[in-house]
Design a protein around this motif. Structure first.
Motif, PDB file in Angstrom:
ATOM      1  N   ALA A  13      12.580   2.671  -0.044  1.00 54.62           N
ATOM      2  CA  ALA A  13      11.298   2.883   0.639  1.00 54.62           C
ATOM      3  C   ALA A  13      10.862   1.594   1.342  1.00 54.62           C
ATOM      4  N   LEU A  14      11.021   0.494   0.637  1.00 55.73           N
ATOM      5  CA  LEU A  14      10.638  -0.800   1.195  1.00 55.73           C
ATOM      6  C   LEU A  14      11.495  -1.141   2.420  1.00 55.73           C
ATOM      7  N   MET A  15      12.782  -0.857   2.325  1.00 53.27           N
ATOM      8  CA  MET A  15      13.666  -1.105   3.474  1.00 53.27           C
ATOM      9  C   MET A  15      13.168  -0.303   4.667  1.00 53.27           C
ATOM     10  N   ASP A  16      12.729   0.923   4.394  1.00 58.95           N
ATOM     11  CA  ASP A  16      12.227   1.778   5.469  1.00 58.95           C
ATOM     12  C   ASP A  16      11.022   1.131   6.157  1.00 58.95           C
ATOM     13  N   GLU A  56      36.695  -4.352  13.339  1.00 59.38           N
ATOM     14  CA  GLU A  56      36.004  -3.793  12.172  1.00 59.38           C
ATOM     15  C   GLU A  56      34.972  -4.810  11.685  1.00 59.38           C
ATOM     16  N   LEU A  57      33.756  -4.328  11.601  1.00 63.65           N
ATOM     17  CA  LEU A  57      32.640  -5.224  11.277  1.00 63.65           C
ATOM     18  C   LEU A  57      31.714  -4.537  10.287  1.00 63.65           C
ATOM     19  N   VAL A  58      31.235  -5.319   9.344  1.00 73.68           N
ATOM     20  CA  VAL A  58      30.124  -4.819   8.531  1.00 73.68           C
ATOM     21  C   VAL A  58      29.057  -5.896   8.518  1.00 73.68           C
ATOM     22  N   SER A  59      27.815  -5.462   8.675  1.00 72.65           N
ATOM     23  CA  SER A  59      26.690  -6.396   8.680  1.00 72.65           C
ATOM     24  C   SER A  59      25.743  -6.024   7.549  1.00 72.65           C
ATOM     25  N   PHE A  60      25.197  -7.060   6.876  1.00 74.37           N
ATOM     26  CA  PHE A  60      24.335  -6.840   5.717  1.00 74.37           C
ATOM     27  C   PHE A  60      22.914  -7.313   6.000  1.00 74.37           C
ATOM     28  N   HIS A  61      21.957  -6.559   5.492  1.00 76.23           N
ATOM     29  CA  HIS A  61      20.570  -6.985   5.562  1.00 76.23           C
ATOM     30  C   HIS A  61      19.889  -6.623   4.244  1.00 76.23           C
ATOM     31  N   SER A  62      18.691  -7.101   4.046  1.00 74.94           N
ATOM     32  CA  SER A  62      18.048  -7.028   2.739  1.00 74.94           C
ATOM     33  C   SER A  62      16.540  -7.089   2.884  1.00 74.94           C
ATOM     34  N   THR A  63      15.832  -6.628   1.870  1.00 69.85           N
ATOM     35  CA  THR A  63      14.370  -6.769   1.865  1.00 69.85           C
ATOM     36  C   THR A  63      13.940  -8.096   1.239  1.00 69.85           C
ATOM     37  N   SER A  64      14.908  -8.882   0.767  1.00 66.39           N
ATOM     38  CA  SER A  64      14.583 -10.028  -0.097  1.00 66.39           C
ATOM     39  C   SER A  64      14.162 -11.285   0.646  1.00 66.39           C
ATOM     40  N   LYS A  65      14.528 -11.401   1.908  1.00 64.49           N
ATOM     41  CA  LYS A  65      14.311 -12.677   2.602  1.00 64.49           C
ATOM     42  C   LYS A  65      13.327 -12.480   3.758  1.00 64.49           C
ATOM     43  N   CYS A  66      13.459 -13.273   4.808  1.00 70.45           N
ATOM     44  CA  CYS A  66      12.597 -13.179   5.986  1.00 70.45           C
ATOM     45  C   CYS A  66      11.126 -13.296   5.592  1.00 70.45           C
ATOM     46  N   TYR A  67      10.252 -12.553   6.264  1.00 68.00           N
ATOM     47  CA  TYR A  67       8.821 -12.624   5.947  1.00 68.00           C
ATOM     48  C   TYR A  67       8.475 -11.709   4.769  1.00 68.00           C
ATOM     49  N   MET A  68       9.439 -10.881   4.329  1.00 66.98           N
ATOM     50  CA  MET A  68       9.155  -9.933   3.258  1.00 66.98           C
ATOM     51  C   MET A  68       9.253 -10.608   1.893  1.00 66.98           C
ATOM     52  N   GLY A  69      10.420 -11.216   1.634  1.00 63.39           N
ATOM     53  CA  GLY A  69      10.630 -11.906   0.365  1.00 63.39           C
ATOM     54  C   GLY A  69      10.560 -11.002  -0.853  1.00 63.39           C
ATOM     55  N   GLU A  70      10.839  -9.714  -0.655  1.00 62.86           N
ATOM     56  CA  GLU A  70      10.713  -8.753  -1.765  1.00 62.86           C
ATOM     57  C   GLU A  70      12.030  -8.663  -2.530  1.00 62.86           C
ATOM     58  N   CYS A  71      12.384  -9.734  -3.219  1.00 60.22           N
ATOM     59  CA  CYS A  71      13.661  -9.795  -3.928  1.00 60.22           C
ATOM     60  C   CYS A  71      13.736  -8.782  -5.069  1.00 60.22           C
ATOM     61  N   VAL A  98      12.029  -1.793   8.466  1.00 55.66           N
ATOM     62  CA  VAL A  98      12.614  -1.404   9.764  1.00 55.66           C
ATOM     63  C   VAL A  98      11.658  -0.541  10.582  1.00 55.66           C
ATOM     64  N   ASN A  99      10.563  -0.137   9.982  1.00 61.04           N
ATOM     65  CA  ASN A  99       9.619   0.744  10.661  1.00 61.04           C
ATOM     66  C   ASN A  99       8.195   0.326  10.314  1.00 61.04           C
ATOM     67  N   PRO A 100       7.841  -0.915  10.689  1.00 62.27           N
ATOM     68  CA  PRO A 100       6.517  -1.442  10.314  1.00 62.27           C
ATOM     69  C   PRO A 100       5.419  -0.831  11.183  1.00 62.27           C
ATOM     70  N   PRO A 101       4.155  -1.145  10.893  1.00 56.29           N
ATOM     71  CA  PRO A 101       3.055  -0.596  11.695  1.00 56.29           C
ATOM     72  C   PRO A 101       3.240  -0.915  13.185  1.00 56.29           C
ATOM     73  N   GLN A 102       2.945   0.062  14.008  1.00 53.81           N
ATOM     74  CA  GLN A 102       3.133  -0.074  15.457  1.00 53.81           C
ATOM     75  C   GLN A 102       1.791  -0.390  16.132  1.00 53.81           C
ATOM     76  N   PRO A 103       1.856  -0.992  17.327  1.00 50.21           N
ATOM     77  CA  PRO A 103       0.608  -1.250  18.053  1.00 50.21           C
ATOM     78  C   PRO A 103      -0.204   0.038  18.162  1.00 50.21           C
ATOM     79  N   GLN A 145       0.843  -1.205   0.000  1.00 47.49           N
ATOM     80  CA  GLN A 145       0.000   0.000   0.000  1.00 47.49           C
ATOM     81  C   GLN A 145       0.875   1.251   0.000  1.00 47.49           C
ATOM     82  N   VAL A 146       1.885   1.251   0.860  1.00 49.45           N
ATOM     83  CA  VAL A 146       2.747   2.432   0.934  1.00 49.45           C
ATOM     84  C   VAL A 146       3.496   2.627  -0.384  1.00 49.45           C
ATOM     85  N   LEU A 147       3.964   1.530  -0.992  1.00 44.48           N
ATOM     86  CA  LEU A 147       4.670   1.656  -2.266  1.00 44.48           C
ATOM     87  C   LEU A 147       3.761   2.224  -3.353  1.00 44.48           C
TER      88      LEU A 147
END
Lengths: 490, 490
Positions: A352-355, A301-316, A358-363, A80-82
């Motif tokens: 936008a999707l990444m946003d 020194e560390l770098v960590s990666f995340h993505s919108t493609s996996k988890c419950y989103m699956g928005e590859c 990390v900031n889904p609907p709140q209670p 909807q937001v997209l």
């Protein structure tokens, strides 16, 4: 100018770019997840659609973590937001929930000219990076996160390749070496081949549910130091293709090892929400690092990666992602920012999707309940399929499957009879196996050799993504095929 | 393990990755369009927003071809289809036009699971590649186009870097050299630096409206052959940053030159709809090549790039694009397909947008009239601003501006007084000029040195994108600044 006569009398010049004169490092690149077996699967699909007769009615692709293609439903709120961001006239549409509208307004306000069609800052949209930082802080129980350390990326792959690119230098015995797990996700080997870096293999312990042993890290590192300059250690947790979830203790040990041996840590954490097994929990490298105190948190020194493609989103398809850099040298950080600016910016819809991730609907917000329901449904279905896959595969004599604790894959060990191994068909035995499976059943898996495995062992990777009924068919077919194959070559 | 004592008593290890131990080729990369001057512009914007007093009320960014950020409106039809694809429930909404819905349905049918969240084929969505091929055939008056030669890309930049990557090999005197125009779009120099290829400069003829002279190509090539292996020739038409539109004759001459000298042709044609000057017309390299007959069309290796980011679309943020390859060796093509598969796929919303660009509303469809009106409005405004820019700049003594025949930029020659050139401030004279302009007026332009220019000449690049009223202010301020600057340093 070289000419050769062609049959129609038109002289044809020799090509400028041929397989012999192209970039040799590109030739070395391999990427099994979309390799020959997948190409053959696509041919078969085409042949089926053209009415050709096959021993199966459809091709089932379990080769790639492509959730929506396997029927996983997108989160309504995200879409909807997209839609609102794509066509802001919809902000006047009363059927859209208010929280979706307010998210869309906020995203559009951060875009030049209020349009997703504008370039963003190369590091990513400012407000999105702030939201990512807040998400990480929440996830890590309050460990601070600086938005300035967040870079939005074109999927996680983009970030991984960019960081590897920074690390590679030297020639011969001083050439940069990068430690990767075996089995690994072949983006790593592909990127290292292209960059001409030395791939340093450390083997996960299949007998202990693909756990990471520090003694094996040490062995691998010590051997590598004979011939190259090991500089970074890559970890995939939860594991791809192996599906294990690392214990907190193990992560601490890895960090200690990296500190002691002066290795840059790269933590591929794109499956951080995909944890299914009881007693397993996702621990971020960042959090564990900070819990180890300033001796580590100020230096490693560390770098960590995340993505919108996996988890419950699956928005590859949106190619969204971020990376967080910790303790990166400030001059190197400036170089990183410069480097990413050449490609202008990651795709804005992906940002936008990444946003939203990390900031889904709140209670209390109108979309919260539905969001939680949709997320839970997807994650529960995955957990169920993870268990089902392990259980069914382990009923097959000659297949042995570790628990799928997390991520989206099982990577069972398969016994291939000697006669099949010795069959000289120009293919590795597990490729031979998977290709035969594909031709006979329409099931597309990826041979273990595409990810790396201990010599003399054979595996395949299959995703747990097909819908449950289809997954059951798939597992039954694999079972029957394996029994038939074993008989045939015994 | 190296330690050094830190002030707080915590021992700090030397960093693994420092400016001295990072990839040296990355350090050589420069990208002026988002360089130090743009960073300073962003600081100034922040300072203004915090209430700091400046000699100007707002920063006007004319540094980058970012159309929507400058107020250009997206095409309604494109955004409607994107909204429908993002949130297919809208297909039931009667306020959306039927042609938008049918386009959205067609795109979704080509996506796995009918979702833009699925990965596409690495080469791009099949139906989109077919639409691109039909578009090219139409554009080129019937010259055939094979969809199999179309690769969708993440903006044009992605395609350009990928093709350069294939071409680079050899060491020392046999290292690949790539010919690029000077002035150039700095993606080229950045990519060549990163790939360690030799940049071969050929100079456009500023006196003849930035035309391309074959004699200069020959000079540049002959010199380069002394020290490297020139393999490809890059052309930007319409020109960036120089705004010229190449004549058909010139393109034919370039093709003949490439054939004679065995050079791979790379045609950057992302501004193909941005042609304003009377008597100028866009001719694609592909079309001219095929009109030259089989001696050329069967042999010359050509790749052409296009994008959703420029023209009347200006959809930079979606990172959509395609490339068409002609006469690429089949084995190299297989390598190309493999290489792009490592990054999985270009962003699907960008692919969808590319599809709409090549397959816009047709006469008789409900959205056709509005589409034509919006496109015409945008292109006419750009044509008007192109003329205005040239006219006003040419009224300034010490500024000389070629006609902006196409693209989105003017690249005027500026006279910088000797005293300013000799001022030892650690900056190139045109950077000094542009930085001073920014600090005094809030106008952000990019110095010519970021694109390359003949020694002893100075330029800046400014986009023609600001709205007309703002562009007028900008031009007046540039005029006043130039007069003041000239006085100050005379």
């Amino acid at each position: 100018m070289k000419h050769k006569a062609s049959p129609n009398g038109v002289s044809s010049r020799a090509k400028v770019l041929t397989i012999d004169t192209m970039n040799p490092t590109v030739k070395k690149v391999e990427y099994a997840v979309r390799g020959p077996i997948v190409q053959r699967a696509m041919e078969l699909e085409k042949e089926l659609s053209e009415g050709m007769k096959k021993p199966f009615a459809e091709v089932i692709k379990a080769n790639i973590g492509d959730a929506h293609a396997m029927g996983q439903q997108p989160i309504t709120f995200f879409r909807q937001v997209l839609a609102l961001c794509s066509y802001p006239e919809l902000l006047n549409d009363s059927t859209f929930p208010e929280d979706a509208k307010s998210r869309a307004r906020r995203i559009l306000q951060s875009c030049g000219g209020n349009s997703m069609g504008s370039y963003s800052a190369s590091q990513g949209i400012d407000s999105v990076r702030h939201d990512v930082a807040r998400y990480i802080k929440r996830r890590d129980d309050g460990v601070p996160c600086d938005p300035d350390n967040i870079y939005l990326t074109t999927g996680a792959s983009d970030g991984i390749v960019t960081m590897l690119k920074l690390l590679v230098c030297g020639e011969g015995a001083t050439r940069t070496g990068i430690m990767i797990s075996i089995p690994q996700y072949p983006l790593y080997s592909a990127a290292l081949a292209e960059l001409g870096a030395v791939q340093i293999n450390y083997y996960l312990n299949e007998q202990k549910c693909w756990s990471l042993d520090i003694s094996e890290l040490q062995r691998s590192l010590d051997e590598a130091r004979q011939h190259c300059n090991p500089r970074a250690l890559c970890i995939i947790n939860p594991g791809n293709p192996t599906g294990q979830v690392q214990s907190r203790q193990c992560i601490e040990d890895v960090i200690r090892f990296a500190a002691k041996e002066r290795l840059f840590l790269m933590a591929d954490e794109v499956y951080q929400d995909n944890v299914y097994a009881e007693g397993c929990q996702f621990h971020s490298f960042k959090k564990v690092l900070f819990e180890m105190g300033p001796e580590y948190s100020n230096t490693v020194e560390l770098v960590s990666f995340h993505s919108t493609s996996k988890c419950y989103m699956g928005e590859c398809g949106f190619r969204g992602g971020y990376m967080e850099i910790i303790n990166l040298d400030s001059e190197v950080k400036a170089q990183l920012t410069k480097l990413v600016s050449v490609r202008l910016c990651p795709p804005v819809p992906g940002q936008a999707l990444m946003d939203l991730v990390v900031n889904p609907p709140q209670p209390g917000e109108p979309s919260h309940e539905k969001f939680i329901k949709e997320r839970t449904t997807t994650l529960c279905a995955l957990a169920e399929k993870a268990k089902l896959t392990e259980q069914v595969l382990n009923t097959v004599q000659g297949i042995s499957c570790n628990p799928v604790q997390g991520a989206m894959y099982s990577f069972p060990c398969i016994t291939i009879p000697e006669k099949a191994i010795k069959e000289d068909n120009g293919q590795k035995p597990d490729m031979f196996y998977c290709m035969k499976l594909l031709e006979e059943t329409g099931i597309c898996l990826v041979p273990g050799s595409g990810f790396g495995q201990r010599d003399g062992t054979y595996h395949f990777r299959m995703t747990i993504l097909p819908p449950k009924d289809k997954l059951k068919i798939l597992l039954t077919k694999v079972k029957e095929f394996h029994q038939k194959f074993t008989q045939q070559y015994s």
